[in-house]
Design a protein around this motif. Structure first.
Motif, PDB file in Angstrom:
ATOM      1  N   ASP A  77       0.766  -0.744   0.240  1.00  0.00           N
ATOM      2  CA  ASP A  77      -0.106   0.004   0.126  1.00  0.00           C
ATOM      3  C   ASP A  77       0.963   1.269  -0.172  1.00  0.00           C
ATOM      4  O   ASP A  77       0.607   1.929   1.127  1.00  0.00           O
ATOM      5  N   GLY A  78       1.827   0.940  -0.715  1.00  0.00           N
ATOM      6  CA  GLY A  78       2.873   2.270  -0.755  1.00  0.00           C
ATOM      7  C   GLY A  78       4.102   2.731   0.135  1.00  0.00           C
ATOM      8  O   GLY A  78       4.412   3.704  -0.007  1.00  0.00           O
ATOM      9  N   ARG A  79       4.151   1.816   1.154  1.00  0.00           N
ATOM     10  CA  ARG A  79       4.867   2.030   2.292  1.00  0.00           C
ATOM     11  C   ARG A  79       6.328   1.747   1.950  1.00  0.00           C
ATOM     12  O   ARG A  79       7.266   2.295   2.519  1.00  0.00           O
ATOM     13  N   LYS A  81       8.400   2.191  -2.516  1.00  0.00           N
ATOM     14  CA  LYS A  81       8.451   2.394  -2.846  1.00  0.00           C
ATOM     15  C   LYS A  81       9.367   2.953  -3.548  1.00  0.00           C
ATOM     16  O   LYS A  81      10.262   2.556  -4.687  1.00  0.00           O
ATOM     17  N   THR A  82      10.090   3.802  -2.878  1.00  0.00           N
ATOM     18  CA  THR A  82      11.541   4.198  -3.320  1.00  0.00           C
ATOM     19  C   THR A  82      12.997   3.817  -2.301  1.00  0.00           C
ATOM     20  O   THR A  82      13.872   4.103  -2.510  1.00  0.00           O
ATOM     21  N   LEU A  83      12.414   2.848  -1.547  1.00  0.00           N
ATOM     22  CA  LEU A  83      13.830   2.262  -0.768  1.00  0.00           C
ATOM     23  C   LEU A  83      13.766   1.560  -1.078  1.00  0.00           C
ATOM     24  O   LEU A  83      13.812   0.352  -0.912  1.00  0.00           O
ATOM     25  N   VAL A 117      10.746  16.667  -3.510  1.00  0.00           N
ATOM     26  CA  VAL A 117       9.422  16.140  -2.735  1.00  0.00           C
ATOM     27  C   VAL A 117       8.533  16.439  -1.837  1.00  0.00           C
ATOM     28  O   VAL A 117       8.994  17.520  -0.992  1.00  0.00           O
ATOM     29  N   ASN A 118       7.391  15.976  -0.883  1.00  0.00           N
ATOM     30  CA  ASN A 118       6.487  16.591  -0.136  1.00  0.00           C
ATOM     31  C   ASN A 118       6.075  15.314   0.292  1.00  0.00           C
ATOM     32  O   ASN A 118       5.462  14.105  -0.479  1.00  0.00           O
ATOM     33  N   LEU A 119       6.057  15.910   1.841  1.00  0.00           N
ATOM     34  CA  LEU A 119       6.138  14.479   3.214  1.00  0.00           C
ATOM     35  C   LEU A 119       4.271  14.306   2.470  1.00  0.00           C
ATOM     36  O   LEU A 119       3.744  14.894   2.917  1.00  0.00           O
ATOM     37  N   TYR A 120       3.601  12.852   3.260  1.00  0.00           N
ATOM     38  CA  TYR A 120       2.496  12.574   3.737  1.00  0.00           C
ATOM     39  C   TYR A 120       2.009  14.040   4.721  1.00  0.00           C
ATOM     40  O   TYR A 120       2.829  13.843   5.345  1.00  0.00           O
ATOM     41  N   ILE A 141       7.662   7.836   5.428  1.00  0.00           N
ATOM     42  CA  ILE A 141       8.654   7.122   5.981  1.00  0.00           C
ATOM     43  C   ILE A 141       9.629   6.746   4.523  1.00  0.00           C
ATOM     44  O   ILE A 141      11.223   8.101   4.849  1.00  0.00           O
ATOM     45  N   GLY A 142       9.108   6.992   3.400  1.00  0.00           N
ATOM     46  CA  GLY A 142      10.872   6.544   2.299  1.00  0.00           C
ATOM     47  C   GLY A 142      10.555   8.368   2.069  1.00  0.00           C
ATOM     48  O   GLY A 142      12.172   8.448   1.189  1.00  0.00           O
ATOM     49  N   GLY A 143       9.489   9.122   2.176  1.00  0.00           N
ATOM     50  CA  GLY A 143       9.594  10.551   1.682  1.00  0.00           C
ATOM     51  C   GLY A 143      11.292  11.467   2.996  1.00  0.00           C
ATOM     52  O   GLY A 143      12.155  11.653   2.064  1.00  0.00           O
ATOM     53  N   ALA A 145      13.274   9.600   3.939  1.00  0.00           N
ATOM     54  CA  ALA A 145      15.062   9.141   3.722  1.00  0.00           C
ATOM     55  C   ALA A 145      15.352   9.587   2.492  1.00  0.00           C
ATOM     56  O   ALA A 145      16.311  10.222   2.179  1.00  0.00           O
ATOM     57  N   LEU A 146      14.160   9.944   0.976  1.00  0.00           N
ATOM     58  CA  LEU A 146      14.959  11.105   0.523  1.00  0.00           C
ATOM     59  C   LEU A 146      15.478  12.373   0.395  1.00  0.00           C
ATOM     60  O   LEU A 146      16.338  12.768   0.199  1.00  0.00           O
ATOM     61  N   VAL A 147      14.056  13.198   1.409  1.00  0.00           N
ATOM     62  CA  VAL A 147      15.281  13.994   1.339  1.00  0.00           C
ATOM     63  C   VAL A 147      16.265  14.614   2.351  1.00  0.00           C
ATOM     64  O   VAL A 147      17.021  15.226   2.304  1.00  0.00           O
TER      65      VAL A 147
HETATM   66  N1  FAI Z   1       7.417   3.991   0.653  1.00  0.00           N
HETATM   67  C1  FAI Z   1       8.437   5.428   0.033  1.00  0.00           C
HETATM   68  O1  FAI Z   1       9.189   4.539  -0.013  1.00  0.00           O
HETATM   69  C2  FAI Z   1       7.814   6.472  -0.105  1.00  0.00           C
HETATM   70  N2  FAI Z   1       9.011   6.867  -0.872  1.00  0.00           N
HETATM   71  C3  FAI Z   1       7.676   8.264  -1.281  1.00  0.00           C
HETATM   72  N3  FAI Z   1       6.925   7.983  -0.710  1.00  0.00           N
HETATM   73  C4  FAI Z   1       6.130   9.297  -0.960  1.00  0.00           C
HETATM   74  O2  FAI Z   1       5.269   8.678  -1.562  1.00  0.00           O
HETATM   75  C5  FAI Z   1       4.603  10.512  -1.660  1.00  0.00           C
HETATM   76  C6  FAI Z   1       4.366  10.048  -2.983  1.00  0.00           C
HETATM   77  O3  FAI Z   1       3.274   9.066  -4.060  1.00  0.00           O
HETATM   78  P1  FAI Z   1       2.871   8.904  -4.613  1.00  0.00           P
HETATM   79  O4  FAI Z   1       3.390   9.439  -6.535  1.00  0.00           O
HETATM   80  O5  FAI Z   1       2.100   8.118  -5.214  1.00  0.00           O
HETATM   81  O6  FAI Z   1       1.394   9.693  -4.302  1.00  0.00           O
HETATM   82  C7  FAI Z   1       5.242  11.509  -1.361  1.00  0.00           C
HETATM   83  O7  FAI Z   1       4.676  11.851  -0.540  1.00  0.00           O
HETATM   84  C8  FAI Z   1       6.674  10.585  -1.081  1.00  0.00           C
HETATM   85  O8  FAI Z   1       6.951  11.000   0.442  1.00  0.00           O
HETATM   86  C9  FAI Z   1       7.348   6.793   0.245  1.00  0.00           C
HETATM   87  N4  FAI Z   1       5.592   6.608   1.435  1.00  0.00           N
HETATM   88  C10 FAI Z   1       5.733   6.957   2.382  1.00  0.00           C
HETATM   89  O9  FAI Z   1       6.542   6.154   3.033  1.00  0.00           O
END
Ligand code: FAI
Length: 547
Positions: A77-79, A81-83, A117-120, A141-143, A145-147
């Motif tokens: 569920d998106g937990r 993505k970029t990790l 990046v902007n965060l959840y 979490i991933g956001g 880490a990217l920042v």
């Molecule tokens: N888990 C990950 O690897 C991850 N990588 C980036 N995000 C966040 O996902 C959001 C963007 O997701 P989307 O492009 O699906 O809307 C951003 O707010 C970003 O901070 C992640 N999501 C949360 O942890």
């Protein structure tokens, strides 16, 4: 083998860095399409996560899904993505080092020069009233880490954490790339951003556990797990810059407003009219709200220089309740109320607005305004009108900066007050009306800077003596301000009378009843003076200094 960073010959100077590859992963899609358009026009390869990639593609621009780089689907569920090392090595490689360049080539990983990046929206989710897992899911979490990775590697990568930064990025694209100075500033902003984000998360957790300084119940709980008496070992409260103010307490002092994560106070109030709020306006508006919100009944406080020049609750008059409270607060000291800051603890009605309109007032703050009241008040161009957050709350812990540290104390909360514990030490027990007046005076007195003496009649202050360095002078001031109204009024003193002299000033002015904490070594002298005058006196056993 790691390369020594102390050998300058191994570093290649990188100041202006052209943007060739950008990673974009944003919750808030504001300005995203414009940014993608500019990047595409400059031939920048865009790599993006789920819905960010969809938005860019839908606008007609080329975008590479992050999963095609990681070789791993966005999952859980998106937990996740970029990790992934393919992403983070591309951000963290220090391209000033030949060894890092070689490793990237070997691993077939391409470097990023820009990360957006902007965060959840964690704080927004909490503010919406969400709870439990709904809030947990909004912890990014991933956001972060990217920042943090991008900010650490600002020698090579520019990081943008909010749409407000995009114009700067667009300018950099147009002028050949990002400069080291710009990337350094962006990195500082980025680390401040993730620190504030984590503090918001930590604060929410602490509130859930009820074990932090932000949770009133546990502050003096000796069993609380954190620190001494529930105060945390480390007070980690990151506040973010809202905006700079015109000036500070005086025009030669610069000043700014910072906001707490999840704050619900005067700092978060919505301004509906008038000039920009000044530093002193914020201080006085906060004091005014603190005073008005001590009462459950409709109440109005008028503040000048952080002291009340009038406080009153509604009485049964022809006016509506909040208009009556305002009229009676104003009547306490109309001269001082000129240029004052007014707080009401109820919606401002047309009746109250009609009265305020004709009085020069700096700020009017209230939980809300009737539409016709607001319309009328908005005709006063200079009147600052503030609407408090719907869930207005004061922090349960107050902090005061001193040189080298902070003082923290439990707030002096007063709303659910009872006179049941008062002890009668002189005169006849007060009748019901007089007791209600004493209770009003005692509560109102708490909003007056020490030494405080407040005279009241029928739920309205009639004379306030504030901020004097001895109690006798405060008594003289309260009596002189009250004039003829002192006779038959009740008096409250925020702390004990050290001698009978201050009380004597009140007795000579013929107050009919007094409430004070008691506790002086000369209490008997003081009680005796009250008895000799046949005046009712209660002691509360609790003082309310306010500095
Ligand atoms: N888990 C990950 O690897 C991850 N990588 C980036 N995000 C966040 O996902 C959001 C963007 O997701 P989307 O492009 O699906 O809307 C951003 O707010 C970003 O901070 C992640 N999501 C949360 O942890």
């Amino acid at each position: 083998m790691s390369t020594s960073r102390h050998d300058p010959s191994l570093f290649r100077h990188r100041d202006l860095i052209p943007i060739k590859r950008a990673l974009i992963s944003v919750s808030d899609k504001t300005g995203l399409v414009e940014l993608a358009a500019a990047l595409s026009a400059s031939g920048v390869e865009i790599v993006s996560t789920g819905s960010t990639a969809k938005t860019i593609a839908a606008a007609g621009f080329a975008v590479t899904e992050v999963s095609s780089i990681t070789g791993f689907p966005e999952s859980l569920d998106g937990r996740v993505k970029t990790l992934h090392p393919s992403v983070h090595a591309g951000i963290l490689a220090d391209l000033r080092l030949e060894s890092h360049i070689a490793q990237l080539q070997q691993l077939e990983i391409q470097a990023f020069q820009l990360v957006v990046v902007n965060l959840y929206p964690f704080s927004e989710t909490v503010a919406s009233g969400a709870e439990g897992d709904d809030v947990i899911e909004q912890i990014d979490i991933g956001g972060p880490a990217l920042v943090r990775a991008s900010a650490k590697n600002h020698a090579n990568v520019a990081i943008a954490v909010s749409p407000g930064i995009y114009p700067e990025i667009l300018t950099a694209i147009a002028t050949g790339g990002t400069t080291l100075e710009m990337r350094r500033h962006l990195a500082a902003t980025a680390f401040a951003h993730t620190a504030a984000y984590d503090t918001a998360v930590a604060t929410w957790f602490a509130e859930q556990l009820g074990a932090s300084a932000l949770a009133a119940e546990s502050v003096f709980d000796p069993t609380a797990p954190l620190g001494e008496k529930g105060f945390p070992q480390v007070l980690d409260r990151s506040v973010s810059l809202s905006h700079t103010l015109r000036y500070g307490e005086n025009s030669h002092q610069s000043a700014a407003l910072y906001l707490e994560p999840n704050g619900r106070g005067i700092a978060e109030a919505t301004q509906l009219n008038g000039k920009e709020m000044s530093y002193n306006n914020f201080v006085d508006a906060d004091a005014a709200v603190r005073a008005a919100y001590d009462f459950r009944a409709p109440a109005v406080a008028i503040i000048k220089h952080a002291n009340p020049c009038g406080i009153a609750i509604a009485s049964s008059t022809a006016l509506d309740p909040i208009a009556s409270a305002h009229l009676r607060a104003h009547e306490c000291d109309p001269v001082s109320a000129f240029g004052g800051v007014i707080a009401a603890n109820r919606t401002v009605t047309l009746g109250m607005a009609e009265a305020v309109k004709d009085i020069f007032t700096e700020v009017l703050v209230a939980p809300d305004f009737e539409p016709d009241a607001l319309k009328l008040l908005q005709t006063k161009k200079n009147l600052r009108i503030l609407r408090l957050p719907a869930d207005y709350a004061r922090p349960s812990i107050e902090l005061k900066q001193i040189s080298g540290g902070l003082l923290a104390q439990e707030a002096d909360s007063f709303v659910d007050y009872s006179t049941a514990g008062w002890e009668l030490v002189s005169g006849e027990p007060a009748d019901e009306a007089t007791l209600r007046d004493l209770e009003f005076a005692w509560k109102a007195c708490r909003s007056v800077k020490s030494n405080a003496i407040l005279l009241a009649s029928n739920g309205a202050s009639v004379g306030v003596g504030m901020g004097q360095v001895n109690r006798v002078d405060s008594c003289h001031l309260a009596v002189s301000r009250a004039g003829a109204r002192a006779a038959g009024s009740v008096a409250a003193s925020d702390a004990f009378f050290p001698f009978a002299d201050g009380l004597q000033v009140l007795l000579d002015a013929r107050v009919k009843a007094v409430v004070q904490p008691g506790g002086s070594v000369r209490d008997n002298e003081v009680f005796e003076a009250a008895r000799a005058a046949g005046v009712t006196m209660y002691i509360t056993g609790e003082r309310h200094f306010y500095h």
